[in-house]
Design a protein around this motif. Sequence first.
Motif, short mmCIF file in Angstrom:
data_model
loop_
_atom_site.label_atom_id
_atom_site.label_comp_id
_atom_site.label_asym_id
_atom_site.label_seq_id
_atom_site.Cartn_x
_atom_site.Cartn_y
_atom_site.Cartn_z
N LEU A 60 0.83 -1.20 0.00
CA LEU A 60 0.00 0.00 0.00
C LEU A 60 0.86 1.26 0.00
CD1 LEU A 60 -2.85 1.19 0.16
CD2 LEU A 60 -2.73 0.97 2.66
N ARG A 61 1.96 1.24 0.76
CA ARG A 61 2.86 2.40 0.77
C ARG A 61 3.50 2.61 -0.60
NH1 ARG A 61 0.15 3.19 4.25
NH2 ARG A 61 0.55 3.22 6.48
N ARG A 62 3.85 1.52 -1.28
CA ARG A 62 4.40 1.64 -2.63
C ARG A 62 3.37 2.27 -3.57
NH1 ARG A 62 7.94 0.13 0.23
NH2 ARG A 62 9.56 -1.42 -0.17
N LEU A 63 2.12 1.86 -3.42
CA LEU A 63 1.06 2.43 -4.26
C LEU A 63 0.87 3.92 -4.00
CD1 LEU A 63 -1.59 -0.44 -3.97
CD2 LEU A 63 -0.12 0.06 -5.92
N GLU A 64 0.94 4.31 -2.73
CA GLU A 64 0.83 5.74 -2.40
C GLU A 64 1.99 6.52 -3.00
OE1 GLU A 64 0.75 5.47 1.81
OE2 GLU A 64 -1.44 5.34 1.93
N PHE A 65 3.18 5.92 -2.97
CA PHE A 65 4.36 6.56 -3.56
C PHE A 65 4.18 6.74 -5.06
CE2 PHE A 65 8.54 5.91 -5.62
CZ PHE A 65 9.17 7.08 -5.21
N LEU A 66 3.70 5.70 -5.74
CA LEU A 66 3.47 5.79 -7.18
C LEU A 66 2.38 6.81 -7.50
CD1 LEU A 66 3.70 2.01 -8.12
CD2 LEU A 66 5.39 3.79 -8.60
N GLU A 67 1.37 6.88 -6.65
CA GLU A 67 0.31 7.89 -6.85
C GLU A 67 0.91 9.30 -6.81
OE1 GLU A 67 -3.84 9.48 -4.77
OE2 GLU A 67 -2.60 7.97 -3.77
N MET A 68 1.79 9.55 -5.84
CA MET A 68 2.42 10.86 -5.73
C MET A 68 3.23 11.17 -7.00
SD MET A 68 5.56 12.43 -5.13
CE MET A 68 6.53 11.12 -4.37
N LEU A 69 3.98 10.17 -7.50
CA LEU A 69 4.76 10.39 -8.71
C LEU A 69 3.86 10.69 -9.91
CD1 LEU A 69 7.55 7.64 -8.63
CD2 LEU A 69 7.77 10.08 -8.11
N ILE A 70 2.78 9.94 -10.04
CA ILE A 70 1.85 10.16 -11.17
C ILE A 70 1.30 11.58 -11.15
CG2 ILE A 70 -0.40 9.50 -12.09
CD1 ILE A 70 0.25 6.63 -11.16
N ILE A 71 0.86 12.02 -9.97
CA ILE A 71 0.26 13.35 -9.85
C ILE A 71 1.29 14.44 -10.13
CG2 ILE A 71 -0.78 14.98 -8.23
CD1 ILE A 71 -2.16 12.57 -6.92
N GLU A 72 2.47 14.32 -9.51
CA GLU A 72 3.49 15.36 -9.68
C GLU A 72 4.00 15.43 -11.11
OE1 GLU A 72 4.68 17.74 -7.69
OE2 GLU A 72 3.10 17.19 -6.28
N LEU A 73 4.23 14.29 -11.73
CA LEU A 73 4.69 14.29 -13.11
C LEU A 73 3.62 14.86 -14.04
CD1 LEU A 73 6.56 10.87 -13.25
CD2 LEU A 73 7.58 13.15 -13.41
N GLY A 74 2.36 14.55 -13.76
CA GLY A 74 1.28 15.10 -14.57
C GLY A 74 1.20 16.61 -14.46
N LYS A 75 1.34 17.13 -13.24
CA LYS A 75 1.32 18.58 -13.05
C LYS A 75 2.51 19.24 -13.74
CE LYS A 75 -1.11 18.64 -8.60
NZ LYS A 75 -0.98 18.97 -7.15
N LEU A 76 3.66 18.59 -13.62
CA LEU A 76 4.86 19.14 -14.25
C LEU A 76 4.72 19.19 -15.76
CD1 LEU A 76 7.73 20.20 -13.93
CD2 LEU A 76 8.53 17.83 -13.86
N ALA A 77 4.21 18.12 -16.34
CA ALA A 77 4.01 18.10 -17.79
C ALA A 77 3.02 19.17 -18.22
CB ALA A 77 3.51 16.71 -18.21
N GLU A 78 1.96 19.33 -17.42
CA GLU A 78 0.96 20.36 -17.76
C GLU A 78 1.56 21.75 -17.69
OE1 GLU A 78 -3.41 21.89 -16.13
OE2 GLU A 78 -2.58 19.97 -15.46
N ASP A 79 2.39 22.00 -16.66
CA ASP A 79 3.02 23.32 -16.55
C ASP A 79 3.95 23.58 -17.73
OD1 ASP A 79 1.72 23.78 -14.20
OD2 ASP A 79 3.42 23.24 -12.91
#
Length: 321
Positions: free
Chosen positions: A245-264
């Motif tokens: 579950l902690r690995r999944l939370e970590f991957l969720e954070m990466l997905i969100i941050e990378l998505g925001k970065l790409a959008e910016d």
Amino acid sequence: MRRASRGVSPPPRALAVLVQGQTELERGRAHYSDPYDPKTGSFPFAVYKAAEVKGRLEDLFHGKCAYCETVYASSAPVDVEHFRPKAAVEGDDQHHGYWWLAMVWENLLPSCIDCNRRRRQVTPTGSASLQTLDENSRTLGSSAVLSSGKKDAFPIAGVRARSENDPLAGEQPLLLNPCDDDPEEHLLFYTEGTNPISLVLPRPDAAATPDPEAGDPAISQRGAVSIQVYGLNRLGLVQERTRVLRRLEFLEMLIIELGKLAEDLETGATGAIVPVAVKRLHFLQDQILAELRRMAAPQAPYSAMVKVWISQLRERLSAAP
């Protein structure tokens, strides 16, 4: 626990072994047809444990326990488990087990030893962190020691079959069989909140009538019984699920941050966005390094291998142009 499709029959090699077991079944039938002498014990069925049968069950469940989904091969050989116990029924001294199903394909499941064998297990009663779970593995803390493991347990809500001529349809088992039931209809994984631990809960039962005095919504009886009997919340299992579950939370954070970065980068002014993008990329890099450190911590599984890999990673990064 997840649903699995068993198929109509085992593959040819496993089927051939089980067909050969008919001779063993005949001997078992003769054993139980005599006036039962408790001193003689149960009949020692063995054909169901053949390598061909084990192999097919491992293929069917991808090398995982049918009940808790643990990959058992890394620590112990598989137990070929009888959903309806073959030699005895817990709580019924007059029942000699569903011996006539000892070689029936539909009654066989692969199981880890903790789900199949009765053992005293440390079981969390409430915790907020994986660190607390690790501490509870050495001291009881906020945990209790409960007896779990299926062994000869087979609780039912209907009429129990007592011989091979009795119908099974009226038994209404209270245990979930992943090949016949959809576990998602009865079990719910608790994965929300701040740093939750991965407990399995009985799913609310919309069809059941709640108890007004209890004040709690009605829950799946079969889900609750299965959790207790199979030990789906035993400490070691909760620890491993929580690490995933902690690995999944970590991957969720990466997905969100990378998505925001790409959008910016796509929408922002090039000159103004570069410093912000660089800062966020360094943040993501720090988060990945922190995750690697967690994986190399002494309490983490296979941390020795992870430490070697990290050491080699440093060498590769140092040698990179």
